[in-house]
Scaffold this active site. Structure first.
Site, PDB file in Angstrom:
ATOM      1  N   TYR A  95       0.821  -1.217   0.000  1.00 29.55           N
ATOM      2  CA  TYR A  95       0.000   0.000   0.000  1.00 29.55           C
ATOM      3  C   TYR A  95       0.853   1.265   0.000  1.00 29.55           C
ATOM      4  CZ  TYR A  95      -3.077   3.726   1.540  1.00 29.55           C
ATOM      5  OH  TYR A  95      -3.752   4.910   1.620  1.00 29.55           O
TER       6      TYR A  95
ATOM      7  N   ARG B 117     -13.893  30.362  47.792  1.00 31.18           N
ATOM      8  CA  ARG B 117     -13.661  29.229  48.687  1.00 31.18           C
ATOM      9  C   ARG B 117     -13.274  27.966  47.921  1.00 31.18           C
ATOM     10  NH1 ARG B 117     -18.501  26.624  51.542  1.00 31.18           N
ATOM     11  NH2 ARG B 117     -19.469  28.561  50.846  1.00 31.18           N
TER      12      ARG B 117
ATOM     13  N   PHE C  29      -2.119   6.684  12.190  1.00 33.86           N
ATOM     14  CA  PHE C  29      -2.469   8.054  11.777  1.00 33.86           C
ATOM     15  C   PHE C  29      -3.775   8.527  12.417  1.00 33.86           C
ATOM     16  CE2 PHE C  29      -3.813   4.931   8.568  1.00 33.86           C
ATOM     17  CZ  PHE C  29      -5.177   4.976   8.787  1.00 33.86           C
TER      18      PHE C  29
ATOM     19  N   HIS D 247      -3.938  16.572  -2.538  1.00 35.01           N
ATOM     20  CA  HIS D 247      -4.359  16.663  -1.136  1.00 35.01           C
ATOM     21  C   HIS D 247      -4.179  18.064  -0.550  1.00 35.01           C
ATOM     22  CE1 HIS D 247      -4.650  12.426  -1.608  1.00 35.01           C
ATOM     23  NE2 HIS D 247      -4.572  12.101  -0.334  1.00 35.01           N
TER      24      HIS D 247
ATOM     25  N   TYR E  19     -18.402  30.388  46.674  1.00 41.64           N
ATOM     26  CA  TYR E  19     -17.650  29.334  45.997  1.00 41.64           C
ATOM     27  C   TYR E  19     -16.508  29.873  45.136  1.00 41.64           C
ATOM     28  CZ  TYR E  19     -21.342  25.906  47.098  1.00 41.64           C
ATOM     29  OH  TYR E  19     -22.218  25.074  47.735  1.00 41.64           O
TER      30      TYR E  19
ATOM     31  N   GLU F 291     -12.334   4.826   4.551  1.00 40.11           N
ATOM     32  CA  GLU F 291     -11.905   5.487   5.784  1.00 40.11           C
ATOM     33  C   GLU F 291     -13.177   5.949   6.493  1.00 40.11           C
ATOM     34  OE1 GLU F 291      -9.165   8.348   4.211  1.00 40.11           O
ATOM     35  OE2 GLU F 291      -7.816   6.772   3.489  1.00 40.11           O
TER      36      GLU F 291
ATOM     37  N   ASN G 165       0.898  11.504   6.074  1.00 39.59           N
ATOM     38  CA  ASN G 165       0.017  10.542   6.730  1.00 39.59           C
ATOM     39  C   ASN G 165       0.366  10.479   8.218  1.00 39.59           C
ATOM     40  OD1 ASN G 165      -0.888   7.076   6.063  1.00 39.59           O
ATOM     41  ND2 ASN G 165      -2.148   8.819   6.534  1.00 39.59           N
TER      42      ASN G 165
END
Length: 507
Positions: free
Chosen positions: A52, A280, A326, A82, A277, A413, A194
């Site tokens: 791959y 405190r 990844f 990309h 609060y 994916e 990646n």
């Protein structure tokens, strides 16, 4: 400074190099590991094995074979296709951190990148050639594909960079810097993009800032306690010891040290039995965030030294394994956790500011909105509005991204992390908290000047630091620069530094 990249960086290393004057150098002990993993890639190509991303396409195209003659074109096409992010560009410090983290992951020797490519990345960093990277477009699996692609494109002489702070075309900047565009070979493009290093860079800087902000929150709280004559019994170590929560004990210890020597603070029953609060319960609220950030720091520290691309190469046996390192779920989850934790700190800070400006809540010890001649003057009325607006925004930003997913690559994916969204949200919460604490500090100093009594040595030093930048408000004036100045003292670490110079390191 020189940062040696060896696969064992600290978060502080990354932040300092990304934000300061630094050069990068690959550790000599990594050179052989880089070569061995590269040799495995070249043997796969020569033997035409189906692996791959080396001899196949990507994602849904993983079953498409790629010839040796097309392997270089495959890698370049991957980067160009990309690099399609949108939105405002990341700040240069984030992209510097991206370069550091990507090099750091690749030198470990499980990725198959050529040494010449890694040296090009170092040369770009060292010559202040910083890619312009759009901030939106990553799903957080398969890693930060779009932003990391924008980081790589300028290595071809394509796209844009900041060269010595000036935005320009990458080819022009490379020429000015004396650098030559490169050509990627088999697997390199995939190895470069990646991974989780874009969200990891934001996480590293956000965690660095959060550690500073949690200390600053204790300090600004101490200033407010001084202004409101708070009751210190609530910070007694015995109270926190029996709760058995580490962060809470640290916060209470910080408050005791910060307030030591003050003549303004009170004991229970002296003026009132107990505080609300927001005073405190400071150790309980701040302490929970300290423990959260401690956990988050550990996860981010592991991630910045991880190998997160795919496939991974194990040169000792020549194995190449496709996996899912990844996937950004770790960073996605902890960045959501960071946003939530810091939003709590912001919320209690804003409520302390409200207590300073509201005479009904300060027991009429302070004038309304901390200004004389109210009505003609609005004083600190609207700074509290600003803090409230930022707190409200943080609530929206605290909606988790890590539980969301949208399928991609034709359902190959099919479960992603949305880690980049989580990281960007957390960074915005960090920025908002900085301003909220700046407003509290601004108001607390005003309130202190309207009161009487000796401050603790630390609070006196912080007060003088603020007054060196921001004057007392006698009547209404343009306040935005004052808020920015107070926030800058917190952001830059001066408030923490002056405090630690007196009481030592805060927890």
């Amino acid at each position: 400074m020189k940062l040696i990249i060896n696969g064992r960086l600290s978060i502080n290393d990354v932040a300092m190099a990304a934000r300061g004057e630094a050069t990068l150098e690959i550790a000599s002990e990594c050179l052989q590991k880089i070569k061995l993993s590269r040799d495995v890639v070249e043997s796969i190509v020569k033997e035409k094995r189906a692996v791959y991303g080396i001899t196949t396409g990507f994602g849904k195209f993983s079953d498409v074979s790629i010839s040796e003659s097309d392997s270089k074109k495959l890698q370049k096409n991957l980067i160009l296709s990309h690099a399609c992010g949108v939105g405002d560009p990341f700040a240069p410090e984030i992209v510097r951190a991206m370069l550091i983290l990507r090099i750091n992951a690749l030198v470990i020797g499980n990725s198959g990148v050529a040494l010449s490519t890694l040296k090009m990345m170092c040369d770009m960093f060292n010559n202040d050639v910083i890619p312009v990277v759009p901030s939106k477009g990553s799903l957080g699996a398969s890693g930060d594909l779009a932003p990391l692609s924008h980081m790589v494109v300028p290595m071809f002489g394509i796209g844009e960079v900041y060269y010595k702070g000036e935005r320009m075309a990458a080819d022009i900047a490379l020429k000015k810097a004396g650098l030559t565009p490169i050509e990627l070979t088999a697997k390199e493009g995939l190895a470069l993009i990646n991974g989780t290093q874009a969200m990891g860079s934001i996480a590293s800087l956000a965690v660095t800032d959060a550690i500073n902000l949690l200390k600053a929150a204790d300090i600004t709280a101490a200033m407010t306690i001084e202004a409101l004559r708070g009751i210190t019994d609530a910070y007694d170590h015995r109270v926190h010891l029996v709760r058995n929560q580490v962060g809470q004990m640290k916060a209470a210890s910080n408050l005791r040290r910060l307030l030591s020597g003050s003549e303004r603070v009170t004991r229970q029953g002296q003026l009132r039995i107990q505080d609300p609060y927001t005073l405190r319960c400071i150790p309980q609220v701040h302490g929970a965030a300290k423990d959260a950030v401690g956990y988050i720091t550990g996860v981010v520290g592991n991630e910045i030294n991880a190998v997160t691309d795919n496939p991974l190469i194990f040169p000792d046996k020549g194995d190449t394994i496709s996996g899912g390192n990844f996937h950004g779920q770790y960073l996605s989850s902890v960045m959501d956790f960071l946003a939530i934790s810091l939003s709590s700190i912001a919320g209690i800070s804003e409520r302390r500011t409200e207590r300073l400006v509201n005479p009904q809540l300060s027991n009429n010890s302070l004038p309304a909105f901390l200004v004389k001649n109210g009505g003609l003057n609005s004083g600190f009325m609207i700074p509290q509005y600003v803090a409230a607006a930022l707190v409200s925004e943080n609530k929206v930003l605290s909606h988790p991204a890590s539980v969301d997913s949208i399928t991609s690559s034709a359902n190959q994916e099919d479960y992603v992390s949305m880690g980049m969204t989580a990281a960007r949200k957390a960074r915005q919460v960090v920025d908002n908290l900085t301003n909220i604490l700046g407003i509290e500090l601004y108001a607390a100093c005003q309130a202190i000047e309207l009161g009487e009594g000796k401050l603790s040595p630390v609070c006196e030093a912080v007060f003088k630091l603020v007054r060196s930048k921001v004057d007392f408000i006698a009547e209404d004036r343009y306040m935005s620069p004052d808020i920015a100045a107070c926030a800058a003292l917190i952001r830059g670490g001066e408030v923490v530094n002056v405090s630690e110079s007196i009481v030592g390191k805060l927890d």
